[in-house]
Design a protein around this motif. Structure first.
Motif, PDB file in Angstrom:
ATOM      1  N   ALA A 157      -3.191 -15.626 -41.655  1.00 30.48           N
ATOM      2  CA  ALA A 157      -3.062 -16.115 -43.023  1.00 30.48           C
ATOM      3  C   ALA A 157      -4.383 -15.893 -43.763  1.00 30.48           C
ATOM      4  O   ALA A 157      -5.445 -16.249 -43.243  1.00 30.48           O
ATOM      5  N   PRO A 158      -4.353 -15.318 -44.976  1.00 29.37           N
ATOM      6  CA  PRO A 158      -5.607 -15.100 -45.704  1.00 29.37           C
ATOM      7  C   PRO A 158      -6.318 -16.410 -46.054  1.00 29.37           C
ATOM      8  O   PRO A 158      -7.532 -16.463 -46.093  1.00 29.37           O
ATOM      9  N   LEU A 159      -5.528 -17.452 -46.340  1.00 32.21           N
ATOM     10  CA  LEU A 159      -6.104 -18.751 -46.669  1.00 32.21           C
ATOM     11  C   LEU A 159      -5.757 -19.731 -45.562  1.00 32.21           C
ATOM     12  O   LEU A 159      -4.580 -19.978 -45.282  1.00 32.21           O
ATOM     13  N   ASN A 160      -6.787 -20.282 -44.941  1.00 30.70           N
ATOM     14  CA  ASN A 160      -6.607 -21.219 -43.827  1.00 30.70           C
ATOM     15  C   ASN A 160      -7.512 -22.422 -44.106  1.00 30.70           C
ATOM     16  O   ASN A 160      -8.733 -22.335 -43.997  1.00 30.70           O
ATOM     17  N   VAL A 161      -6.905 -23.532 -44.518  1.00 29.23           N
ATOM     18  CA  VAL A 161      -7.673 -24.696 -44.969  1.00 29.23           C
ATOM     19  C   VAL A 161      -7.440 -25.855 -44.011  1.00 29.23           C
ATOM     20  O   VAL A 161      -6.297 -26.171 -43.666  1.00 29.23           O
ATOM     21  N   LYS A 162      -8.514 -26.489 -43.585  1.00 25.49           N
ATOM     22  CA  LYS A 162      -8.434 -27.673 -42.737  1.00 25.49           C
ATOM     23  C   LYS A 162      -8.665 -28.912 -43.600  1.00 25.49           C
ATOM     24  O   LYS A 162      -9.686 -29.012 -44.287  1.00 25.49           O
ATOM     25  N   ILE A 163      -7.711 -29.821 -43.575  1.00 31.35           N
ATOM     26  CA  ILE A 163      -7.790 -31.056 -44.344  1.00 31.35           C
ATOM     27  C   ILE A 163      -8.471 -32.111 -43.486  1.00 31.35           C
ATOM     28  O   ILE A 163      -7.935 -32.541 -42.463  1.00 31.35           O
ATOM     29  N   ALA A 164      -9.687 -32.501 -43.889  1.00 31.55           N
ATOM     30  CA  ALA A 164     -10.461 -33.491 -43.148  1.00 31.55           C
ATOM     31  C   ALA A 164     -10.944 -34.562 -44.124  1.00 31.55           C
ATOM     32  O   ALA A 164     -11.239 -34.271 -45.287  1.00 31.55           O
ATOM     33  N   PRO A 165     -11.032 -35.816 -43.678  1.00 27.04           N
ATOM     34  CA  PRO A 165     -11.461 -36.897 -44.578  1.00 27.04           C
ATOM     35  C   PRO A 165     -12.980 -36.945 -44.732  1.00 27.04           C
ATOM     36  O   PRO A 165     -13.718 -36.425 -43.900  1.00 27.04           O
ATOM     37  N   LYS A 166     -13.421 -37.605 -45.811  1.00 29.60           N
ATOM     38  CA  LYS A 166     -14.839 -37.877 -46.004  1.00 29.60           C
ATOM     39  C   LYS A 166     -15.213 -39.264 -45.509  1.00 29.60           C
ATOM     40  O   LYS A 166     -16.395 -39.567 -45.369  1.00 29.60           O
ATOM     41  N   VAL A 167     -14.180 -40.105 -45.299  1.00 23.77           N
ATOM     42  CA  VAL A 167     -14.428 -41.478 -44.872  1.00 23.77           C
ATOM     43  C   VAL A 167     -13.657 -41.727 -43.589  1.00 23.77           C
ATOM     44  O   VAL A 167     -12.703 -41.020 -43.257  1.00 23.77           O
ATOM     45  N   SER A 168     -14.070 -42.738 -42.856  1.00 24.81           N
ATOM     46  CA  SER A 168     -13.373 -43.112 -41.628  1.00 24.81           C
ATOM     47  C   SER A 168     -12.400 -44.251 -41.915  1.00 24.81           C
ATOM     48  O   SER A 168     -12.590 -45.039 -42.846  1.00 24.81           O
ATOM     49  N   GLY A 169     -11.354 -44.309 -41.083  1.00 25.08           N
ATOM     50  CA  GLY A 169     -10.356 -45.362 -41.249  1.00 25.08           C
ATOM     51  C   GLY A 169      -9.062 -44.996 -40.552  1.00 25.08           C
ATOM     52  O   GLY A 169      -8.873 -43.871 -40.065  1.00 25.08           O
ATOM     53  N   ARG A 170      -8.140 -45.940 -40.514  1.00 28.90           N
ATOM     54  CA  ARG A 170      -6.840 -45.729 -39.881  1.00 28.90           C
ATOM     55  C   ARG A 170      -5.908 -45.009 -40.841  1.00 28.90           C
ATOM     56  O   ARG A 170      -5.872 -45.311 -42.036  1.00 28.90           O
ATOM     57  N   ILE A 171      -5.149 -44.035 -40.297  1.00 34.95           N
ATOM     58  CA  ILE A 171      -4.209 -43.261 -41.123  1.00 34.95           C
ATOM     59  C   ILE A 171      -2.964 -44.098 -41.367  1.00 34.95           C
ATOM     60  O   ILE A 171      -2.267 -44.508 -40.435  1.00 34.95           O
ATOM     61  N   ASP A 172      -2.679 -44.386 -42.663  1.00 35.38           N
ATOM     62  CA  ASP A 172      -1.499 -45.173 -43.035  1.00 35.38           C
ATOM     63  C   ASP A 172      -0.302 -44.294 -43.372  1.00 35.38           C
ATOM     64  O   ASP A 172       0.855 -44.668 -43.116  1.00 35.38           O
ATOM     65  N   TYR A 173      -0.560 -43.120 -43.965  1.00 34.35           N
ATOM     66  CA  TYR A 173       0.529 -42.281 -44.477  1.00 34.35           C
ATOM     67  C   TYR A 173       0.292 -40.843 -44.034  1.00 34.35           C
ATOM     68  O   TYR A 173      -0.753 -40.266 -44.302  1.00 34.35           O
ATOM     69  N   LEU A 174       1.274 -40.285 -43.327  1.00 29.90           N
ATOM     70  CA  LEU A 174       1.219 -38.876 -42.900  1.00 29.90           C
ATOM     71  C   LEU A 174       2.634 -38.483 -42.489  1.00 29.90           C
ATOM     72  O   LEU A 174       3.086 -38.807 -41.401  1.00 29.90           O
ATOM     73  N   VAL A 175       3.369 -37.827 -43.394  1.00 31.78           N
ATOM     74  CA  VAL A 175       4.783 -37.530 -43.141  1.00 31.78           C
ATOM     75  C   VAL A 175       5.054 -36.041 -42.933  1.00 31.78           C
ATOM     76  O   VAL A 175       6.119 -35.678 -42.438  1.00 31.78           O
ATOM     77  N   VAL A 176       4.124 -35.166 -43.304  1.00 34.16           N
ATOM     78  CA  VAL A 176       4.387 -33.733 -43.136  1.00 34.16           C
ATOM     79  C   VAL A 176       4.235 -33.359 -41.666  1.00 34.16           C
ATOM     80  O   VAL A 176       3.419 -33.932 -40.941  1.00 34.16           O
ATOM     81  N   GLU A 177       5.040 -32.386 -41.230  1.00 34.75           N
ATOM     82  CA  GLU A 177       4.990 -31.887 -39.861  1.00 34.75           C
ATOM     83  C   GLU A 177       4.566 -30.424 -39.879  1.00 34.75           C
ATOM     84  O   GLU A 177       4.479 -29.804 -40.939  1.00 34.75           O
TER      85      GLU A 177
END
Length: 549
Positions: free
Chosen positions: A68-88
């Motif tokens: 893939a020409p564009l490969n982006v990693k989604i990472a947080p800037k802050v720490s904490g518990r993940i409340d919402y994550l529905v994509v697979e």
């Protein structure tokens, strides 16, 4: 008498059987002699092809990997518990779509605390401004303000200590998780290398079988189809070996990614420890400063300049509280992670409820409306490939489709280990059917010779002198060997630079070795690379050695 007859009867039966067997052997020998005589006088059956003018196209073929020409990693800037994550993995995403929400309660509490601190600082400043004339009120107010500042600094110190412990535990957990992924990657590498060994053994076995069949073929014992089948098996096993090697490279890449994640987690742990200690030290210094400020207020309460300095310090405290509040509000906004592009989710590293840490990827997004097919090119072929050249790409998953790709990148530096250059072709992928990680078979035209006199490869043979020759069939049906000079060739045809004219017929297959001037009959049809002996002919063979052999 009876005993004599009992002894004579087996002897007579045995003698009759021997006589019958001898007569049968004589009859078989006579039949074989007749067949051999008929074969000596039989006119050989041949398949022919006509020399025609055609373009000889030389191509470079390789197996590449889709990226893939564009490969982006989604990472947080802050720490904490993940409340919402529905994509697979495989889910489509749109630009601006909310992908992850991190529990904002801790940061929200920090915002509230900073807002209260700002209100407190503003209140202290207002009180100091109102009561600046009465000395007693000024002294009392200053002391109360510094006492409140000391209380706030002590609260900040406790909060910094608690935050340091929580963040250190989260970062240590991330390091442990990354080391587990490295162990899994090591196992995957071992399995992939075992697959390479197995594929290599299969390839060597297929090559050995091809060599044996080819030797039999040159001796006229097997058909050309058997040689083609053996050659195809070699190519299949070569493809399997390439796939196994690709799995090794992919496993190594996965391990490298896991090592990078572990190193990043360790760096984050070091940063967390350093920052936590710095925050604690800063909070302690702030508390000490508040104590000193309180002492100062008490010691200099009667002095107007001291009061004015305290007023300036309160204004600075208000500014600092406002800056802290803006910083916490920015961190609260960082708890919501949105997609920066249209694409698909290709990796998901965490689940809801997991503890996210800064810099550790949660999702990987790839845009595949256009994809790359990266292929390795040997140095002797690299100078023949040009930017913008159109190539044909096929995939095992779509056996009846061909895709056109354009050369968009040519690495000017070769890989130090393989000494090969990486070339990338860009393919339009509007339907998203081509996925990253797929293997593509790429064909690029490297050279073209137009209008060459060409014959099928089967028509070419070696002469006794070591040169090249063809067997030409004249108008009377007689064959004659003729030396020729080879020109460029492709997988099916060989061009003849000299020694043969367009329209002449050449033998591509014969049922027996041919002698110069021998008459032949057409038992098959040529004209293409697969032209072979047809009905009536014996089991076919190449024209054989030099005529007269």
């Amino acid at each position: 008498m009876k005993r004599w007859l009992a002894l004579l009867l087996p002897v007579l039966v045995l003698g009759g059987l021997i006589t019958w067997r001898l007569n049968q052997k004589r009859a078989e020998a006579a039949d074989q002699s007749k067949q051999m005589s008929a074969r000596r006088t039989m006119v050989p059956s041949v398949a022919v092809a006509t020399a025609t003018r055609r373009d000889i196209v030389q191509t470079f073929e390789a197996v590449g990997s889709v990226e893939a020409p564009l490969n982006v990693k989604i990472a947080p800037k802050v720490s904490g518990r993940i409340d919402y994550l529905v994509v697979e993995e495989g889910s489509p995403v749109k630009r601006g779509q909310v992908l992850v929400r991190i529990d904002p309660s801790q940061i929200q509490a920090d915002v509230s605390q900073k807002r209260a601190a700002l209100a407190e600082a503003q209140s202290r400043l207002a009180q100091a401004a109102i009561t600046q004339n009465p000395t007693v009120v000024s002294i009392s107010t200053s002391i109360r303000q510094q006492q409140a500042g000391l209380t706030s600094a002590q609260a900040d110190l406790r909060q910094a200590t608690e935050n340091y412990a929580a963040q250190q535990a989260a970062s240590a957990s991330a390091v442990t998780d990354a080391e587990g992924r490295i162990s899994n990657a090591d196992a995957a590498i071992a399995n992939a290398e075992a697959s390479v060994g197995s594929a290599q053994a299969n390839l060597e076995n297929a090559q050995s079988r091809y060599n044996r069949i080819h030797d039999l073929y040159t001796q006229g014992f097997v058909a050309a189809q058997d040689v083609d089948d053996a050659r195809t098996t070699v190519k299949v096993q070569q493809g399997a070996l390439n796939v196994a090697k690709g799995q090794v490279r992919q496993a190594n890449s996965t391990r490298a990614s896991a090592v990078a994640q572990r190193d990043a987690a360790k760096n984050q742990l070091d940063i967390t420890i350093s920052k936590g200690r710095a925050d604690i030290a800063a909070a302690k210094a702030k508390a000490q400063q508040a104590v000193a400020a309180l002492d100062y207020a008490r010691a200099n309460a009667a002095q107007k300049p001291a009061y004015q300095q305290n007023l300036a310090a309160l204004r600075a405290a208000v500014d600092a509280a406002q800056a802290d509040l803006r910083s916490s509000q920015a961190q609260r906004a960082d708890t919501v992670l949105a997609s920066p592009m249209d694409g698909f989710v290709t990796a998901r590293s965490m689940d809801p409820g997991s503890m996210a840490t800064p810099g550790q990827p949660i999702l990987t997004l790839q845009a595949i409306r256009q994809v790359w097919v990266s292929i390795p090119v040997p140095e002797e072929e690299s100078h023949k490939i040009r930017m913008g050249e159109v190539g044909t790409v096929t995939f095992d998953a779509f056996p009846h489709q061909k895709f056109e790709g354009r050369v968009s990148q040519i690495n000017t530096s070769a890989d130090p280990s393989s000494r090969q250059f990486t070339v990338r072709l860009t393919l339009d992928n509007p339907k998203g059917q081509i996925k990253p990680g797929m293997f593509g078979h790429v064909s690029l035209e490297t050279e073209r010779a137009a209008g060459m006199v060409a014959v099928p490869r089967e028509a070419l043979q070696k002469s006794r002198e070591g040169g090249s020759q063809v067997v030409v069939v004249d108008s009377s049906g007689a064959v004659h060997p003729r030396p020729v000079t080879e020109g460029p060739s492709d997988p099916e045809y060989v061009s003849i630079a000299s020694g043969l004219a367009a329209g002449e017929k050449v033998v591509t297959l014969s049922s027996a070795p041919l002698k110069d001037g021998a008459k032949v009959r057409f038992g098959g049809r040529g004209g293409g690379p697969r032209g072979g002996a047809a009905g009536g002919g014996a089991k076919g063979s190449r024209p054989g050695g030099p005529p007269g052999a």
